[in-house]
Design a protein around this motif. Structure first.
Motif, mmCIF file in Angstrom:
data_model
loop_
_atom_site.group_PDB
_atom_site.id
_atom_site.type_symbol
_atom_site.label_atom_id
_atom_site.label_comp_id
_atom_site.label_asym_id
_atom_site.label_seq_id
_atom_site.Cartn_x
_atom_site.Cartn_y
_atom_site.Cartn_z
ATOM 1 N N ASN A 102 0.900 -1.206 0.070
ATOM 2 C CA ASN A 102 -0.098 -0.030 0.016
ATOM 3 C C ASN A 102 0.818 1.145 -0.135
ATOM 4 N N THR A 103 0.629 1.952 -0.971
ATOM 5 C CA THR A 103 1.864 3.074 -1.219
ATOM 6 C C THR A 103 1.264 4.572 -0.792
ATOM 7 N N LYS A 104 1.645 5.152 0.009
ATOM 8 C CA LYS A 104 1.232 6.441 0.433
ATOM 9 C C LYS A 104 1.924 7.513 -0.327
ATOM 10 N N VAL A 105 1.390 8.512 -1.153
ATOM 11 C CA VAL A 105 1.946 9.590 -1.930
ATOM 12 C C VAL A 105 1.272 10.954 -1.067
ATOM 13 N N ALA A 106 2.442 11.603 -0.959
ATOM 14 C CA ALA A 106 2.214 12.986 -0.214
ATOM 15 C C ALA A 106 1.779 13.811 -1.322
ATOM 16 N N LEU A 107 0.575 14.683 -0.921
ATOM 17 C CA LEU A 107 -0.179 15.822 -1.734
ATOM 18 C C LEU A 107 0.019 17.023 -0.955
ATOM 19 N N ASP A 108 0.211 18.040 -1.726
ATOM 20 C CA ASP A 108 0.103 19.425 -1.173
ATOM 21 C C ASP A 108 -1.260 19.884 -1.426
ATOM 22 N N LYS A 109 -2.065 20.274 -0.114
ATOM 23 C CA LYS A 109 -3.499 20.266 -0.376
ATOM 24 C C LYS A 109 -3.786 21.600 0.344
ATOM 25 N N THR A 110 -5.065 22.179 0.282
ATOM 26 C CA THR A 110 -5.125 23.224 1.313
ATOM 27 C C THR A 110 -6.820 22.924 1.982
ATOM 28 N N MET A 111 -6.489 22.976 3.264
ATOM 29 C CA MET A 111 -7.769 22.591 4.007
ATOM 30 C C MET A 111 -8.183 23.793 4.861
ATOM 31 N N LEU A 112 -9.462 24.246 4.949
ATOM 32 C CA LEU A 112 -9.662 25.367 5.750
ATOM 33 C C LEU A 112 -8.715 26.472 5.254
ATOM 34 N N GLY A 113 -8.428 26.837 4.164
ATOM 35 C CA GLY A 113 -7.435 27.976 3.990
ATOM 36 C C GLY A 113 -6.245 27.842 4.460
#
Length: 274
Positions: free
Chosen positions: A103-114
């Motif tokens: 199971n491969t975890k890929v880091a993502l650059d996201k925005t949560m609540l600004g």
């Protein structure tokens, strides 16, 4: 003045921003670095074959990111070394747990609540997937709304908890091997190639973490001739409590071979590619 502001000695107001949106990251760092003993190896990869494969795939209606190729190659390399697809769980009475799939975890650059945060896409059983399925799963998480997606519900719950409770809950959940494998994955992949980053080292809480920077044209010796090739550095950080350097070297060597000879894997885009 706002209630959440403080003032410096010079009278300049300083905004104090609550870190609620990043609490999950703080809990992870506390957990991952409390016990893990990380060592790194790296190598340079000639990405000419991958670039040619990407162009051919695009002409056929398929768009693949470099991260998808790294996941594809990395998951297969780890699957060939079952010791690396394991986790050491527990401190007082540690036990080694070996997982059946990568199971491969890929880091993502996201925005949560600004707030800009790191979240993860979990590609389950990545060693059994082709590039199409891997890309689709990464894109689904990348483009999805983290404030609505079911996959990020636990993150939202942790971030709403008081910090001591959230930290305790995070550790408690990861005591269970199945929960750990379904949350942290068994292989981590992180990429900062969108900016001028050539290399970096990071530990993703798994026995093996792959870190890649940008791909850049560099001088490259091929069959005794100096040419220019698109080159990318791949870093492999591993938990030395679980595997030794020889296994890590075999894994990164297999990854390099797969990426540099992608055309030898004719079924690479098929869901059941070996």
């Amino acid at each position: 003045m706002r209630a959440d502001a403080k003032v410096t000695a010079a009278g300049t107001p300083l905004a104090v921003v609550p870190e609620r949106q990043r609490r999950h990251t703080l809990y992870f760092l506390d957990y991952a670095f409390a016990a893990q003993r990380s060592v790194s190896v790296d190598c340079l990869v000639d990405m000419s074959a991958v670039q040619a494969h990407r162009r051919a795939a695009k002409a056929d209606g398929h768009a693949y990111s470099l991260v998808s190729y790294v996941v594809w190659a990395g998951a297969r390399a780890v699957a060939r070394q079952p010791e690396a697809n394991s986790a050491l769980i527990g401190r007082l009475r540690p036990r080694l747990v070996r997982y059946p799939t990568v199971n491969t975890k890929v880091a993502l650059d996201k925005t949560m609540l600004g707030r800009r945060v790191v979240l993860s896409a979990l590609v389950r059983g990545a060693e059994q997937l082709g590039l199409d399925a891997i890309q689709q799963e990464i894109v689904r998480h990348r483009d999805g709304d983290p404030e609505r997606m079911l996959e990020f519900e636990n993150v939202r719950k942790l971030n709403r908890m008081p910090t001591p409770v959230g930290r305790w809950m995070f550790r408690r959940l990861l005591r269970h091997p199945a929960v750990r494998g379904a949350t942290l994955g068994t292989l981590s992949v992180s990429c900062l190639g969108h900016r001028p980053v050539d290399a970096f080292m990071g530990a993703g809480g798994t026995t093996v973490t792959l870190n890649v920077g940008r791909m850049q044209d560099r001088p490259w010796v091929h069959e005794g001739e100096v040419t220019v090739a698109p080159v990318m550095r791949v870093n492999l950080t591993f938990d030395h409590r679980v595997i030794d350097g020889a296994i890590a070297a075999d894994i990164i060597g297999d990854i390099k071979d797969a990426l540099e000879n992608i055309h030898a894997y004719g079924a690479a885009t098929q869901p059941d590619a070996p």
